[in-house]
Scaffold this motif. Structure first.
Motif, mmCIF file in Angstrom:
data_model
loop_
_atom_site.group_PDB
_atom_site.id
_atom_site.type_symbol
_atom_site.label_atom_id
_atom_site.label_comp_id
_atom_site.label_asym_id
_atom_site.label_seq_id
_atom_site.Cartn_x
_atom_site.Cartn_y
_atom_site.Cartn_z
ATOM 1 N N GLY A 22 12.001 -51.516 -21.150
ATOM 2 C CA GLY A 22 11.814 -51.519 -19.701
ATOM 3 C C GLY A 22 12.269 -50.247 -19.002
ATOM 4 N N ILE A 23 12.529 -49.189 -19.761
ATOM 5 C CA ILE A 23 12.981 -47.919 -19.163
ATOM 6 C C ILE A 23 12.134 -46.776 -19.732
ATOM 7 N N TYR A 24 11.497 -46.055 -18.842
ATOM 8 C CA TYR A 24 10.522 -45.038 -19.258
ATOM 9 C C TYR A 24 10.755 -43.698 -18.571
ATOM 10 N N SER A 25 10.355 -42.621 -19.278
ATOM 11 C CA SER A 25 10.280 -41.300 -18.651
ATOM 12 C C SER A 25 8.822 -41.029 -18.323
ATOM 13 N N TYR A 26 8.612 -40.291 -17.254
ATOM 14 C CA TYR A 26 7.260 -39.854 -16.910
ATOM 15 C C TYR A 26 7.073 -38.447 -17.448
ATOM 16 N N LEU A 27 6.070 -38.234 -18.273
ATOM 17 C CA LEU A 27 5.721 -36.881 -18.712
ATOM 18 C C LEU A 27 4.839 -36.261 -17.615
ATOM 19 N N PRO A 28 4.503 -34.960 -17.733
ATOM 20 C CA PRO A 28 3.829 -34.306 -16.591
ATOM 21 C C PRO A 28 2.596 -35.029 -16.032
ATOM 22 N N LEU A 29 1.696 -35.498 -16.895
ATOM 23 C CA LEU A 29 0.499 -36.171 -16.358
ATOM 24 C C LEU A 29 0.876 -37.474 -15.665
ATOM 25 N N GLY A 30 1.817 -38.171 -16.255
ATOM 26 C CA GLY A 30 2.269 -39.440 -15.677
ATOM 27 C C GLY A 30 2.914 -39.208 -14.322
ATOM 28 N N LEU A 31 3.681 -38.144 -14.222
ATOM 29 C CA LEU A 31 4.359 -37.869 -12.952
ATOM 30 C C LEU A 31 3.346 -37.500 -11.866
ATOM 31 N N LYS A 32 2.309 -36.733 -12.256
ATOM 32 C CA LYS A 32 1.289 -36.389 -11.243
ATOM 33 C C LYS A 32 0.581 -37.648 -10.743
ATOM 34 N N PHE A 33 0.273 -38.524 -11.664
ATOM 35 C CA PHE A 33 -0.358 -39.804 -11.325
ATOM 36 C C PHE A 33 0.582 -40.575 -10.389
ATOM 37 N N TYR A 34 1.835 -40.667 -10.800
ATOM 38 C CA TYR A 34 2.830 -41.386 -9.985
ATOM 39 C C TYR A 34 2.880 -40.816 -8.562
ATOM 40 N N LYS A 35 2.920 -39.471 -8.472
ATOM 41 C CA LYS A 35 3.067 -38.851 -7.147
ATOM 42 C C LYS A 35 1.860 -39.118 -6.257
ATOM 43 N N LYS A 36 0.678 -39.170 -6.871
ATOM 44 C CA LYS A 36 -0.511 -39.462 -6.054
ATOM 45 C C LYS A 36 -0.426 -40.872 -5.492
ATOM 46 N N VAL A 37 0.017 -41.802 -6.336
ATOM 47 C CA VAL A 37 0.147 -43.186 -5.871
ATOM 48 C C VAL A 37 1.209 -43.242 -4.773
ATOM 49 N N GLU A 38 2.339 -42.619 -5.046
ATOM 50 C CA GLU A 38 3.440 -42.620 -4.074
ATOM 51 C C GLU A 38 2.987 -42.026 -2.750
ATOM 52 N N ASN A 39 2.211 -40.982 -2.838
ATOM 53 C CA ASN A 39 1.769 -40.304 -1.629
ATOM 54 C C ASN A 39 0.863 -41.183 -0.766
ATOM 55 N N ILE A 40 -0.001 -41.936 -1.428
ATOM 56 C CA ILE A 40 -0.881 -42.855 -0.682
ATOM 57 C C ILE A 40 -0.028 -43.910 0.022
ATOM 58 N N VAL A 41 0.952 -44.428 -0.696
ATOM 59 C CA VAL A 41 1.832 -45.432 -0.103
ATOM 60 C C VAL A 41 2.554 -44.830 1.104
ATOM 61 N N ARG A 42 3.066 -43.618 0.923
ATOM 62 C CA ARG A 42 3.825 -42.976 2.010
ATOM 63 C C ARG A 42 2.934 -42.702 3.221
#
Ligand code: ATP
Ligand code: MG
Length: 568
Positions: A38-58
Motif C-alpha cells: 500500500g505504499i508506492y513511489s511515483y516514477l517520472p511518468l507516474g508523477l506527470k500523470f499524477y500532477k495532471k490529475v491534481e491540477n484538474i482537481v485544483r
C-alpha cells in the motif's frame, strides 16, 4: 523530452504481485514502484500523470470558490481525542509518540484540524460562508491494502470542508461541490455514476458518492434505469418480496438433517427452495451477541446492521466457541426459536410463512415455523443487501447492480464536528450559534488507478489527453537514417513550439520496441517518420484509433495540435 534521457523502466512481463489491470499497467509502464504494502513511489511518468490529475482537481476547486491551504500530516492527538476518532479509527490510524512521549498520528482525514483552524481564525458571522481545501497525503493502515494505488496506506486525498451559518447555506455549498465534482470526473475522462450513500454512523443529513463502474470496484451499487435511482449497497433501500410458501397453520416440526450445513445442502435434503429458509447468523456487536435473520437466499448487510444497532465497532461474526455456547449446538444450526439472545429480522422475514430454521441442536432444523407463535424478533428492519432483480424503491422498476470504485464522496456533516470541538459564531444579535459543516473528498491517487482501469486495451494504457503524462510522441523508425532522425527532431521541435508536451523517441531501439512502448505508456497520438520521409510523408496515429494514416508533415503536425488542443 528525449526518451533516451527519460527514466521509463517499462516491463514486458506482468508483475506477479498485481491482480488488476490498472495495477499491472502502472507497474509495466513504469509509472509507480512499490515500497511496501500500500505504499508506492511515483516514477517520472507516474508523477506527470499524477500532477495532471491534481491540477484538474485544483482548477475546479478554485473555480468553485474553495480556498487551498495545506495542513501538516503529522498531527498531535488532541483534536482527534476530542472528537472521539482517536478510538473510532482503531487500528486504521497510524499512531506514534514523539521523544517526549506525546501522542501523534499520521492524518487519516482532517475534519478535526479544519474545524480547529476555523475556531482559531474566524470569529465573526460576517466571515461566513467559507470552503477550504487541501490536496494532501493521508495515512490509513488499511486491513487490506491492495490493487496498487486503488487502496493504499499512504495516498493522496483532496479534502474540502465547508462552513456555513445555516442549513440553507450548507445546501448551497454542497451543490457547488457536487457540480465541481461532476466537472472534475468528466475532465478526467471517467465514466462515473453518482449514488446515494449511507451517512449512518457519521450523522449528517445527506451523502453521495461518485462511483466509477468497474468489476474490480470494491463497492456494490444498485441502480434503476427506469427512474435513475442509484445508491450504494449500504444505503439502497430493499423492497421486501413475498415468495410462495405452504399456506395455513401447521404444527412446528423438528427434523433430523444430518450432514446438511449449508443452505444448498439443506435445499437438496429437504426438497425446498432457498427462500423457504431463514438464516440465523450470530453477530458480536460491541461485546453483545445478537441473532440476525435474513431469508435463505439473501445476505446480511453489515453496515445496515451497524446503523440499526447503533454500535461503535463494526459488527463481527461471533466466534465458533460463542456460537456453540449460545446455541448449544455445532456451528450451522442456529435458529430463532428459544435462542435466548435478541433476534433482529429482515423485513422480508415478516412476509414468510411456514419456513425452515436451525433448531439450536446439532443436525436438527425446525420446519413450519411461524412468527409470533414460535418466536418474536425485537425488530423487523431492512438489513439485507439489495440484489439484481429487486424492485426499485422509487418507481418499482427493476434494480440492476454493479461494482464501483469510489473516487469521491460528498457529505453533509451538519454539526458533528462543530459541536464536538466547539466551532460557534455570534449572530447579528450576539447570540452564539453552531457552524454547519460539509466535507468533500476525492481520492486523487485512486483516480489514477480508476482512469487506467477504464482506459486500456491489450497493448497498454490509452490515456485521455487531459491527463496523459506526454501528449504526443515522434518516432523515427530507424535511428541510423540521419534523414529520418532530422525530420523527426524537426517535427518534435515544431510540436513543442505549439505548446504540445511531446516525446521524441531518439533511443537506439528497434521500431517494434518503440511502438510497443508508445502503446504501453498510452501516448494519445504519435507521428512515425519512416521510409517516405524523403517525400515529406509521415504516419499519424491516435492511440485509441484504428490504424495509421499517411499525411504530409505539415498536416500531421497540424492534426496533432488540433487533436490535443480539442481534447485537453
Ligand atoms: P473506502 O470506502 O474506499 O475505504 P472511505 O469511504 O473510507 O473509502 P473517505 O473517507 O470517504 O473514504 O475518503 C475520501 C476519498 O478518499 C474516497 O472517496 C476515496 O476515493 C479515497 N480513499 C479512501 N481511502 C483510500 C485508500 N486507502 N487509498 C486510496 N484512496 C482512498
Ligand atoms: Mg467514503
Amino acid at each position: 523530452m528525449r526518451m533516451s534521457k527519460l527514466l521509463m523502466p517499462t516491463l514486458r512481463e506482468v508483475p506477479a504481485e498485481a491482480e488488476i489491470t490498472s495495477h499491472k499497467l502502472m507497474l509495466r509502464a513504469g509509472l509507480i514502484r512499490k515500497l511496501a504494502a500500500g505504499i508506492y513511489s511515483y516514477l517520472p511518468l507516474g508523477l506527470k500523470f499524477y500532477k495532471k490529475v491534481e491540477n484538474i482537481v485544483r482548477e475546479e476547486m478554485d473555480r468553485a470558490g474553495a480556498q487551498e491551504l495545506l495542513m501538516a500530516a503529522l498531527l498531535p492527538a488532541e483534536a482527534y481525542m476530542a472528537s472521539g476518532r482517536w478510538e473510532v479509527f482503531g487500528p486504521n490510524m497510524f499512531k506514534l509518540k514523539d521523544r517526549n512521549d506525546r501522542d501523534f498520528c499520521l492524518g487519516p482525514t482532517h475534519e478535526e484540524l479544519f474545524t480547529q483552524t476555523m475556531i482559531n481564525e474566524v470569529h465573526s458571522y460576517k466571515e461566513y460562508p467559507k470552503t477550504l481545501y487541501q490536496i494532501q497525503t493521508k495515512y490509513r493502515d488499511e486491513a487490506r491494502p491492495r490493487f496498487g494505488l486503488m487502496r493504499g496506506r499512504e495516498f493522496v486525498m483532496k479534502d474540502a470542508y465547508s462552513f456555513d451559518l445555516d442549513e440553507a447555506g450548507l445546501d448551497k455549498s454542497y451543490k457547488i461541490m457536487y457540480d465541481a465534482y461532476c466537472r472534475i470526473f468528466t475532465r478526467l475522462g471517467l465514466d462515473f455514476t453518482i449514488v446515494d450513500a449511507d451517512s449512518g454512523a457519521m450523522g449528517g443529513s445527506g451523502s453521495q458518492e461518485f462511483m466509477v463502474k468497474s468489476p474490480v470496484g470494491e463497492d456494490g451499487i444498485a441502480y434503476c434505469d427506469s427512474c435513475g435511482y442509484a445508491a450504494n449497497y449500504e444505503k439502497a433501500e430493499c423492497v421486501p418480496e413475498r415468495k410462495p410458501s405452504e399456506e395455513g397453520e401447521k404444527p412446528l416440526e423438528k427434523i433430523h438433517t444430518p450432514n446438511a450445513h449449508t443452505i444448498e445442502e439443506l435445499v437438496a435434503f429437504m426438497g425446498a427452495e432457498p427462500y423457504n429458509f431463514a438464516k440465523t447468523i450470530i453477530y458480536k456487536a460491541d461485546d453483545k451477541y445478537v441473532a440476525v435473520m435474513v431469508r435463505g437466499d439473501r445476505e446480511v448487510n453489515e453496515v445496515k446492521l451497524k446503523n440499526l444497532l447503533g454500535c461503535t465497532d463494526d459488527p463481527e461474526l461471533a466466534e465458533p466457541a460463542a456460537v456453540r455456547e449460545i446455541t448449544h449446538a455445532e456451528v450451522g444450526f442456529a435458529g430463532p426459536v428459544g435462542i435466548g439472545i435478541p433476534v433482529y429480522a429482515d423485513k422480508e422475514i415478516e412476509l414468510m410463512e411456514n419456513f425452515i430454521v436451525g433448531a439450536n441442536e446439532t443436525d436438527m432444523h425446525y420446519k413450519n415455523v411461524r412468527l409470533g407463535r414460535d418466536f418474536t424478533p425485537e425488530l423487523f428492519a431492512d438489513i439485507r443487501t439489495i440484489e439484481t432483480g429487486d424492485k426499485c424503491p422509487h418507481c418499482g422498476g427493476e434494480i440492476k447492480t454493479a461494482q464501483g470504485i469510489e473516487v469521491g464522496h460528498i457529505f453533509k456533516l451538519g454539526t458533528k464536528y462543530s459541536d464536538a470541538l466547539g466551532l460557534k459564531y455570534l449572530d447579528e444579535n450576539g447570540k452564539s450559534q453552531t457552524v454547519i459543516m460539509g466535507c468533500y473528498g476525492i481520492g486523487v491517487s485512486r483516480c489514477l488507478a480508476a482512469v487506467i482501469e477504464q482506459c486500456n486495451d491489450e497493448n497498454g494504457i490509452i490515456f485521455p489527453v487531459s491527463v496523459a503524462p506526454y501528449e504526443a510522441v515522434v518516432i523515427p523508425v530507424n535511428n541510423k537514417q540521419e534523414e529520418q532522425m532530422h525530420l523527426a527532431e524537426e517535427i518534435y521541435d515544431r510540436l513543442k513550439a505549439e505548446g504540445i508536451d511531446a516525446l521524441f523517441d531518439d533511443r537506439a531501439e528497434r521500431a517494434g520496441v518503440k511502438f510497443k512502448d508508445a502503446d504501453l505508456i498510452g501516448v494519445p497520438v504519435r507521428i512515425v517518420v519512416g521510409k517516405k520521409c524523403g517525400e515529406g510523408i509521415v504516419e499519424y496515429k491516435e492511440r485509441a484509433g484504428e490504424s495509421a494514416v499517411e499525411k504530409t508533415v505539415n498536416d500531421a503536425v497540424a492534426d496533432v495540435v488540433k487533436f490535443i488542443k480539442e481534447n485537453r
